[in-house]
Design a protein around this motif. Structure first.
Motif, PDB file in Angstrom:
ATOM      1  N   ARG A 226       1.285 -12.835 -10.566  1.00 41.14           N
ATOM      2  CA  ARG A 226       0.637 -12.444  -9.307  1.00 41.14           C
ATOM      3  C   ARG A 226       1.622 -12.532  -8.134  1.00 41.14           C
ATOM      4  NH1 ARG A 226      -4.461 -11.884  -8.286  1.00 41.14           N
ATOM      5  NH2 ARG A 226      -5.172 -13.202 -10.021  1.00 41.14           N
TER       6      ARG A 226
ATOM      7  N   ALA B  75       2.793  -9.492  -5.750  1.00 44.88           N
ATOM      8  CA  ALA B  75       2.662  -9.518  -4.292  1.00 44.88           C
ATOM      9  C   ALA B  75       3.986  -9.157  -3.623  1.00 44.88           C
ATOM     10  CB  ALA B  75       2.196 -10.900  -3.827  1.00 44.88           C
TER      11      ALA B  75
ATOM     12  N   ALA C  47      -0.495  -6.523  -0.971  1.00 44.87           N
ATOM     13  CA  ALA C  47       0.375  -7.702  -0.975  1.00 44.87           C
ATOM     14  C   ALA C  47      -0.336  -8.893  -0.358  1.00 44.87           C
ATOM     15  CB  ALA C  47       1.664  -7.400  -0.219  1.00 44.87           C
TER      16      ALA C  47
ATOM     17  N   HIS D 277      -2.916 -10.504  -2.737  1.00 41.39           N
ATOM     18  CA  HIS D 277      -2.353 -11.292  -3.844  1.00 41.39           C
ATOM     19  C   HIS D 277      -1.610 -12.525  -3.345  1.00 41.39           C
ATOM     20  CE1 HIS D 277      -3.462  -8.895  -7.315  1.00 41.39           C
ATOM     21  NE2 HIS D 277      -3.295  -7.817  -6.561  1.00 41.39           N
ATOM     22  N   TYR D 278      -0.961 -12.450  -2.191  1.00 37.11           N
ATOM     23  CA  TYR D 278      -0.367 -13.664  -1.623  1.00 37.11           C
ATOM     24  C   TYR D 278      -1.447 -14.707  -1.354  1.00 37.11           C
ATOM     25  CZ  TYR D 278       4.469 -12.155  -0.685  1.00 37.11           C
ATOM     26  OH  TYR D 278       5.792 -11.781  -0.797  1.00 37.11           O
TER      27      TYR D 278
END
Length: 344
Positions: free
Chosen positions: A201, A205, A217, A220-221
Motif C-alpha cells: 500500500r 501511494a 495517493a 492510501h497514505y
C-alpha cells in the motif's frame, strides 16, 4: 505471520533488507521511507544434467551500480598466484549464458528458465541497466503467470521485482499496475494490516503521487498511517501525505501533517537535528505556499535560528542557506523589506 516471513521460515533462508527508497525530494533527506521487503530466495528445481541454477531472489541493493567494481580486484592463492574476482559485468555474462542454455534445452516456460531470467534481470538492475532489467522482468512475469498462476509465491516475487524496476526506470504509472495487483492479492490472502500488505500500500501511494494521481495517493497514505506501528514510519508517511496534499493545493492539510511530524521529531531528536530542521524548513515553505505569510515568517525565522545552533554540520550549513533565502522571501512578501535586505 506475514507471507514473506512465513516463506523465509519454510525455506530456512535468510533475507537482506533493501536500502531505503527515494521517496523524499532529492534535495533533502527528511523522509526515511518505510522499510522495504526482505529478499526471499526460492530454491529452483535441478535442471537436466544436474546443474543447479541460482535461487530466485528479490533485487539485492536497488540502484547499486558496478562502477566501483570496474576493475577486478585480485586475491592471493596459497601458492602465491592471484586470480581475478568476478566483476558485475562478468557475472552478467555468466547469467546470460545460463539463460540461453536453459532456453535451448528446456524452453522459455520451464521453471528453471523463469528463475534464470529473473536472476539475470536482477543483475541488470544492480548494474544500473534499468531498461534491460525491465524487459527481462516483464518476460519472466508473463512466463510465471502462464506456468504458476497469479497467486503463486514465485509470481508475486517477480511481480514485485518488476514494480521496483519500473520505479527505478522512472515509470511510476507502470509500477502502479503491479502494486495494485500485489495489494489486492495480499489483502485477500493475509488481510489489510499484514506487514507485506501495508508495504504494498505504501509503495502504491508513492507511485500514485509520482504519477499525479494525488487523490488516490492521499487515500492510501492515510490508510497506511493507520496500519503501521512504527513511530518513525508513521512520520515518513505523513511527509509523503503532506507532499501529495501540497501538490493538490490542500496546503492547510499539508501544514497539519508537517506540524505533527515536527513535534514528534523535536521530542525524539531535538530541535537542532538535521531531520528536524528539514521538516521545520518544509513547514515554513508550506505556510508560504498557503499564503499565510506572517506565520511563514515566524516559522522560518525559528527554523533559521535553530539551524544556526548546529552550523558546524556541513549539511545543516547548506540547509541554513536555503532557509535564509526563503526567510528573506517571506519578509519581502510581508512588506518587511529592510529585514529581507539584511539577510541577502
Amino acid at each position: 505471520m506475514s507471507f514473506w516471513r512465513a516463506l523465509l521460515r519454510e525455506t530456512g533462508l535468510k533475507g537482506a533488507v533493501r536500502p531505503r527508497s527515494a521517496d523524499a525530494p532529492a534535495s533533502s533527506r527528511e523522509e526515511h521511507p518505510a522499510k522495504q521487503p526482505t529478499e526471499v530466495p526460492v530454491p529452483s528445481p535441478t535442471p537436466a544434467g544436474g546443474a543447479i541454477t541460482e535461487p530466485l531472489s528479490l533485487s539485492e541493493e536497488r540502484g547499486e551500480t558496478a562502477i566501483a567494481q570496474a576493475s577486478a580486484t585480485r586475491t592471493a592463492e596459497p601458492d602465491g598466484a592471484s586470480v581475478p574476482v568476478p566483476t558485475s559485468g562478468m557475472r552478467a555474462v555468466s547469467l546470460e549464458r545460463t539463460l540461453r542454455s536453459l532456453v535451448e534445452r528446456l524452453g522459455t516456460e520451464h521453471p528453471d528458465t523463469i528463475t534464470a531470467r529473473n536472476n539475470l534481470a536482477t543483475k541488470y538492475a544492480q548494474m544500473g541497466r534499468r531498461q534491460a532489467a525491465v524487459q527481462q522482468f516483464e518476460l519472466a512475469l508473463a512466463e510465471a503467470v502462464e506456468v504458476f498462476g497469479d497467486e503463486h509465491p514465485r509470481t508475486e516475487i517477480i511481480r514485485e521485482n518488476l514494480a521496483w524496476a519500473y520505479e527505478d526506470a522512472g515509470r511510476p504509472e507502470d509500477a502502479v499496475k503491479q502494486w495494485e495487483v500485489l495489494l489486492r492479492e495480499r489483502e485477500r490472502q493475509f488481510g489489510p494490516a499484514d506487514e507485506d500488505t501495508v508495504e504494498a500500500r505504501i509503495r502504491l501511494a508513492v507511485c500514485y503521487r509520482r504519477s499525479g494521481r494525488l487523490d488516490a495517493a492521499v487515500v492510501h497514505y492515510e490508510r497506511a498511517i493507520d496500519d503501521v506501528s512504527s513511530t518513525e514510519q508513521r512520520e515518513d508517511l505523513r511527509l509523503g501525505l503532506s507532499a501529495a496534499q501540497s501538490m493538490s493545493g490542500r496546503y492547510d492539510d499539508a501544514i497539519a501533517q508537517l506540524r505533527m511530524v515536527l513535534a514528534g521529531r523535536r521530542r525524539r531528536l531535538g530541535k537542532s537535528h538535521l531531520d528536524t530542521l528539514t521538516v521545520h524548513h518544509r513547514l515554513g515553505r508550506a505556510y508560504t505556499q498557503a499564503g499565510r505569510i506572517d506565520e511563514a515568517v515566524e516559522v522560518l525565522r525559528d527554523a533559521y535560528r535553530a539551524a544556526m545552533n548546529s552550523f558546524g554540520d556541513p549539511e545543516v550549513r547548506r540547509l541554513t542557506l536555503r532557509m535564509r533565502r526563503d526567510l528573506a522571501g517571506a519578509y519581502n512578501a510581508a512588506g518587511r523589506h529592510r529585514e529581507a535586505n539584511a539577510l541577502l
